[in-house]
Design a protein around this motif. Structure first.
Motif, PDB file in Angstrom:
ATOM      1  N   ILE A 211       0.832  -1.203   0.000  1.00  0.00           N
ATOM      2  CA  ILE A 211       0.000   0.000   0.000  1.00  0.00           C
ATOM      3  C   ILE A 211       0.870   1.259   0.000  1.00  0.00           C
ATOM      4  CG2 ILE A 211      -1.459   1.396   1.534  1.00  0.00           C
ATOM      5  CD1 ILE A 211      -3.055  -0.548  -0.039  1.00  0.00           C
TER       6      ILE A 211
ATOM      7  N   THR B 103      -8.354  -2.784  -1.670  1.00  0.00           N
ATOM      8  CA  THR B 103      -7.403  -2.591  -2.776  1.00  0.00           C
ATOM      9  C   THR B 103      -6.479  -3.797  -2.948  1.00  0.00           C
ATOM     10  OG1 THR B 103      -5.866  -1.461  -1.286  1.00  0.00           O
ATOM     11  CG2 THR B 103      -7.411  -0.079  -2.504  1.00  0.00           C
TER      12      THR B 103
ATOM     13  N   GLY C 129      -2.944  -0.916  -3.487  1.00  0.00           N
ATOM     14  CA  GLY C 129      -3.478   0.348  -3.968  1.00  0.00           C
ATOM     15  C   GLY C 129      -2.873   1.561  -3.304  1.00  0.00           C
TER      16      GLY C 129
ATOM     17  N   ASP D 236      -9.512   5.637  -0.859  1.00  0.00           N
ATOM     18  CA  ASP D 236      -8.763   4.571  -1.538  1.00  0.00           C
ATOM     19  C   ASP D 236      -9.210   4.468  -2.993  1.00  0.00           C
ATOM     20  OD1 ASP D 236     -10.632   2.190  -2.105  1.00  0.00           O
ATOM     21  OD2 ASP D 236     -11.050   2.517   0.022  1.00  0.00           O
ATOM     22  N   ASN D 237      -8.358   3.864  -3.804  1.00  0.00           N
ATOM     23  CA  ASN D 237      -8.637   3.735  -5.234  1.00  0.00           C
ATOM     24  C   ASN D 237      -9.022   2.304  -5.606  1.00  0.00           C
ATOM     25  OD1 ASN D 237      -6.131   2.592  -4.832  1.00  0.00           O
ATOM     26  ND2 ASN D 237      -5.206   3.417  -6.705  1.00  0.00           N
ATOM     27  N   GLY D 238      -9.665   1.615  -4.664  1.00  0.00           N
ATOM     28  CA  GLY D 238     -10.117   0.246  -4.914  1.00  0.00           C
ATOM     29  C   GLY D 238     -11.346   0.191  -5.798  1.00  0.00           C
TER      30      GLY D 238
END
Length: 360
Positions: free
Chosen positions: A228, A263, A267, A296-298
């Motif tokens: 991460i 993620t 991520g 977050d970019n999940g």
């Protein structure tokens, strides 16, 4: 359909329209902007001089061109139409939620026009959602306490009986069965205790929220099993708040760990802090409130889970217990705060609100 201003002298009509608290925008049949009042300028963060004569989609951008479709309907039918909870994208990148009423306006010798009356409803929607979250959390905690009491009592009896039976058995293989019974009872009791969470009241003292976030980052960074990327975007002007350090760390860590799992450990997670002024939480106005965003970019939370994401035992992961977010909400509630979220693929934002000062 004529407007009340039709019977007023021009200067008086303009004064009335410009004094309205409701945002008013007048479009012609080609859907270009012919007029907007001061309330519309403030709501949409534009200048009338810059947008007059511009196409509607330069001013009101919304999904699937809903406004354009409704405008055509009003022009064809010559009947008013109201659309609720329309999400508008503004030129500065912000999005707002509005109720919009489109009214046909007879222009005498001019072709009919359409007057858009726009009322922002973000605040009311947020207050309603907030009340639902608080009521949901209280009802869930009461249900869990009742279930925990009913489960733990018989578990104690089963464990005691298994221990007594083990003392009477001479066969080693049979003793293995009683040992399994005791271990499984202990596991179930531990699960029930996790569902209940800590029953200890917060031990309040002055806390710097950035110190709490950095502690969470240290814990996360110590885990070698993920890759991460943690990003910080802190507002250094945020004053200290009254809080229980351990409970705040646990609540924020639960949310960050949830983002790591979402993620798949590969991520990007951003921790962002801001100060809100004159902000209402649980029907109480606070002079200052800390806003903590965990982004977050999940892939996002599945739509079918979004209404139940703070319920215990609800998880989108096969190996998840579904307790982390429920406990986080409970711990933040004890501090007079609240957790909300928005989620779409590539951008999930959990927002924690914590009062910084006593209510007014």
């Amino acid at each position: 359909m004529k407007t009340p201003a039709d019977n007023c002298p021009g200067d008086l009509a303009n004064l009335i329209l410009s004094s309205q608290a409701t945002a008013l925008i007048l479009f012609d049949q080609a859907m270009t902007v012919q007029y907007l009042n001061a309330a519309a300028e403030m709501l949409l963060s534009v200048s009338a001089r810059m947008v007059l004569g511009q196409p509607m989609d330069h001013l009101l951008r919304c999904p699937q061109d809903i406004m354009a479709q409704h405008m055509n309907t009003v022009i064809r039918s010559n009947q008013p139409l109201t659309e609720r909870e329309v999400v508008l994208s503004l030129s500065d990148g912000r999005s707002i939620t509005v109720d919009c009423t489109l009214v046909p306006v007879e222009g005498g010798e001019q072709p009919n026009m359409v007057l858009a009356e726009i009322r922002r409803v973000d605040r009311q929607l947020r207050l309603t959602r907030e009340e639902q979250l608080i009521s949901q959390n209280l009802a869930t905690r009461d249900l869990i306490r009742g279930l925990a009491h009913e489960i733990k009592n018989p578990l104690g009896g089963v464990r005691g009986a298994a221990q007594l039976l083990a003392m009477e058995l001479k066969d080693g293989e049979l003793e293995e069965y009683t040992r399994i019974i005791v271990e499984e009872v202990d596991r179930l009791k531990s699960l029930v205790d996790q569902m209940l969470g800590s029953r200890q009241l917060p031990v309040l003292r002055k806390v710097n929220i950035h110190h709490v976030l950095e502690r969470v980052c240290t814990i996360v960074a110590a885990d070698p099993e993920h890759g991460i990327v943690l990003e910080r975007d802190y507002d250094p002007s945020i004053p200290d708040l009254e809080g229980d350090v351990d409970q705040l760390i646990q609540a924020l860590l639960n949310i960050v760990q949830n983002a790591i799992q979402a993620t798949y450990g590969k991520g990007r997670i951003q921790l962002q802090t801001r100060v809100l002024r004159q902000f209402t939480l649980a029907n109480t106005r606070h002079r200052l409130v800390a806003q903590i965003n965990i982004i977050d970019n999940g892939p996002g939370i599945p739509e079918e889970l979004q209404e139940r994401v703070f319920y215990p035992m609800v998880s989108g992961k096969s190996e998840g217990t579904g307790l982390g977010l429920s406990l986080a909400q409970s711990l933040i509630n004890r501090h007079g705060g609240l957790i909300e979220f928005t989620s779409e693929p590539g951008n999930t934002v959990f927002t924690i609100y914590l009062p910084l000062e006593q209510e007014l």
